[in-house]
Design an enzyme around this catalytic site. Structure first.
Site, mmCIF file in Angstrom:
data_model
loop_
_atom_site.group_PDB
_atom_site.id
_atom_site.type_symbol
_atom_site.label_atom_id
_atom_site.label_comp_id
_atom_site.label_asym_id
_atom_site.label_seq_id
_atom_site.Cartn_x
_atom_site.Cartn_y
_atom_site.Cartn_z
ATOM 1 N N CYS A 95 45.757 33.265 33.442
ATOM 2 C CA CYS A 95 44.465 32.928 31.452
ATOM 3 C C CYS A 95 43.404 33.471 32.462
ATOM 4 C CB CYS A 95 44.582 30.681 31.920
ATOM 5 S SG CYS A 95 42.275 30.694 30.555
ATOM 6 N N THR A 96 42.742 33.962 31.994
ATOM 7 C CA THR A 96 41.269 34.627 32.717
ATOM 8 C C THR A 96 40.476 33.976 33.283
ATOM 9 O OG1 THR A 96 40.430 35.387 30.044
ATOM 10 C CG2 THR A 96 41.872 37.158 30.918
ATOM 11 N N HIS A 97 40.031 32.727 32.428
ATOM 12 C CA HIS A 97 39.302 31.460 33.125
ATOM 13 C C HIS A 97 39.634 30.830 33.922
ATOM 14 C CE1 HIS A 97 38.163 31.881 29.352
ATOM 15 N NE2 HIS A 97 37.167 30.366 28.659
ATOM 16 N N CYS B 140 41.944 38.772 27.859
ATOM 17 C CA CYS B 140 42.305 37.489 27.269
ATOM 18 C C CYS B 140 44.009 37.326 27.285
ATOM 19 C CB CYS B 140 41.844 37.426 25.758
ATOM 20 S SG CYS B 140 42.112 35.930 25.996
ATOM 21 N N TYR C 23 41.046 29.244 22.361
ATOM 22 C CA TYR C 23 42.528 30.294 20.775
ATOM 23 C C TYR C 23 43.809 29.678 21.499
ATOM 24 C CZ TYR C 23 39.581 34.629 19.888
ATOM 25 O OH TYR C 23 37.884 36.124 19.340
ATOM 26 N N GLY C 24 43.914 29.151 23.149
ATOM 27 C CA GLY C 24 45.303 28.831 23.021
ATOM 28 C C GLY C 24 46.137 27.878 22.728
ATOM 29 N N ASP D 165 37.447 38.167 25.438
ATOM 30 C CA ASP D 165 38.119 37.241 25.400
ATOM 31 C C ASP D 165 37.641 36.345 24.611
ATOM 32 O OD1 ASP D 165 39.135 34.935 26.940
ATOM 33 O OD2 ASP D 165 37.641 34.446 28.043
ATOM 34 N N SER D 166 38.083 34.839 24.582
ATOM 35 C CA SER D 166 38.045 34.161 23.508
ATOM 36 C C SER D 166 36.453 33.254 23.869
ATOM 37 C CB SER D 166 38.572 32.792 23.582
ATOM 38 O OG SER D 166 38.759 32.429 24.898
ATOM 39 N N GLU E 238 34.987 26.256 30.619
ATOM 40 C CA GLU E 238 34.605 27.271 29.628
ATOM 41 C C GLU E 238 33.505 26.196 29.593
ATOM 42 O OE1 GLU E 238 35.294 29.977 27.222
ATOM 43 O OE2 GLU E 238 33.118 29.816 26.423
ATOM 44 N N THR F 109 45.946 35.007 26.638
ATOM 45 C CA THR F 109 46.783 34.864 24.905
ATOM 46 C C THR F 109 46.761 35.934 24.104
ATOM 47 O OG1 THR F 109 45.374 32.809 25.649
ATOM 48 C CG2 THR F 109 46.211 32.640 23.209
HETATM 49 N N1 DGL Z 1 40.785 33.409 28.641
HETATM 50 C C1 DGL Z 1 42.102 32.810 27.487
HETATM 51 C C2 DGL Z 1 43.691 33.453 28.261
HETATM 52 O O1 DGL Z 1 43.332 34.207 29.299
HETATM 53 C C3 DGL Z 1 41.951 32.540 27.029
HETATM 54 C C4 DGL Z 1 41.559 30.849 26.692
HETATM 55 C C5 DGL Z 1 41.574 30.171 25.107
HETATM 56 O O2 DGL Z 1 41.069 30.796 24.157
HETATM 57 O O3 DGL Z 1 42.526 28.839 25.519
HETATM 58 O O4 DGL Z 1 44.260 33.202 27.607
#
Ligand code: DGL
Length: 294
Positions: free
Chosen positions: A184-186, A73, A42-43, A10-11, A152, A75
């Site tokens: 988003c995996t966050h 991730c 990354y978004g 992931d990012s 994050e 994205t």
């Molecule tokens: N966790 C990531 C996702 O699922 C990206 C978060 C990011 O880097 O903006 O998209």
């Protein structure tokens, strides 16, 4: 049987939510996790640039001899999943299709909400995946960049988080959604906060559980399971592997699976958030430099 690790990336810390479900479902598999915390987020980036990062990270992980790759991730999945699948010789799994599938199975009124990064929303990858499953479903999407950044940074509760969360989710309530995809995996890191604020308004879906099931099925399909996979025979847990076959009461001592964590940033909250989320699983994060621009 194949004892090489599963690669997950992931990012940042978000992919740990997927890793956690993989560990839960497949406790004997060795794992390597990579968080590109230097280049997070990354978004907001151009998807071509994200795709470039994804290929470099995949190169790094295949260099660590992974037997399959999980793009944890959204994205990155939106940016590069199909190209990765076409270019790598190992199985590759993303998180968007499993999330779309779970949401489609859970909506009763065909009104589904999505919060995700700008890149994921603009790619329309969820919309396409959902329409492929059920064209009657309407998707209402919101990019929620501030929420990603708070998570994050390790902010997983409190007034600020609640405020930002409401800003993105309240408008979706007005659309009468009965399912919300955490795209988003966050976001599963604050799933409890979402559920306690909106309980009863909609079901919360994250792709982590379904993705872990896909990982298990893929390992089985290609006979890639770790030889230490636990089998239950006649109700007794039997360990198969370097100890041979041993049943209850035996003295077989089995080495635990290897868990390796890499990140690229040097000021991130990876260890802190990771430990909070995975408990004792993270003892160390190795810092690495990847030559792929910023
Ligand atoms: N966790 C990531 C996702 O699922 C990206 C978060 C990011 O880097 O903006 O998209």
């Amino acid at each position: 049987m194949d004892n090489r690790p599963i690669g997950v990336f992931d990012s940042g810390v978000g992919g740990l939510t997927v890793l956690s479900e993989i560990i839960h479902l497949l406790p004997d598999e060795n794992t390597v996790y990579f968080g590109d915390t230097l280049r997070f987020p990354y978004g907001p980036r151009d998807l071509n640039q994200v795709s470039h990062f994804v290929f470099k990270i995949s190169e790094f992980l295949t260099g660590r001899n992974v037997k399959m790759l999980v793009v944890a991730c959204n994205t990155s999945t939106a940016a590069a999943l199909e190209d990765l699948k076409n270019n790598l010789k190992i199985p590759v799994i993303g998180v968007i299709e499993p999330g779309a599938r779970t949401a489609s199975n859970n909506t009763s009124n065909n009104r589904v909400g999505l919060i995700a990064t700008k890149g994921t929303v603009e790619s329309r990858a969820y919309e396409i995946a959902i329409k492929n499953i059920n064209p009657r479903i309407n998707l209402f999407s919101y990019a929620a960049p501030k929420l990603v950044e708070l998570i994050e940074a390790g902010v997983l509760e409190g007034v600020k988080l609640q405020e930002v969360m409401s800003g993105y989710v309240d408008p979706l309530i007005k659309e009468n959604i009965d399912v919300l995809i955490l795209g988003c995996t966050h976001f599963p890191l604050i799933e409890n906060q979402i559920i306690s604020k909106y309980s009863g308004d909609f079901k919360v879906i994250s792709s982590a559980v379904e993705t872990a099931k896909d990982v298990k099925n893929t390992l089985e399909k290609f006979s890639l399971q770790n030889e230490n996979s636990i089998k239950v025979i006649n109700g007794t847990h039997v360990t198969k592997g370097s100890c041979g076959i041993s049943g209850a009461g035996s003295t077989c001592i089995r080495q635990g699976p290897e868990r390796t964590y890499y990140e690229t940033g040097n000021a991130s909250k990876f260890l802190e958030v990771g430990r909070m989320f995975l408990g004792g699983e993270i003892s160390e994060v190795v810092r690495v430099k990847l030559d792929m621009g910023q």
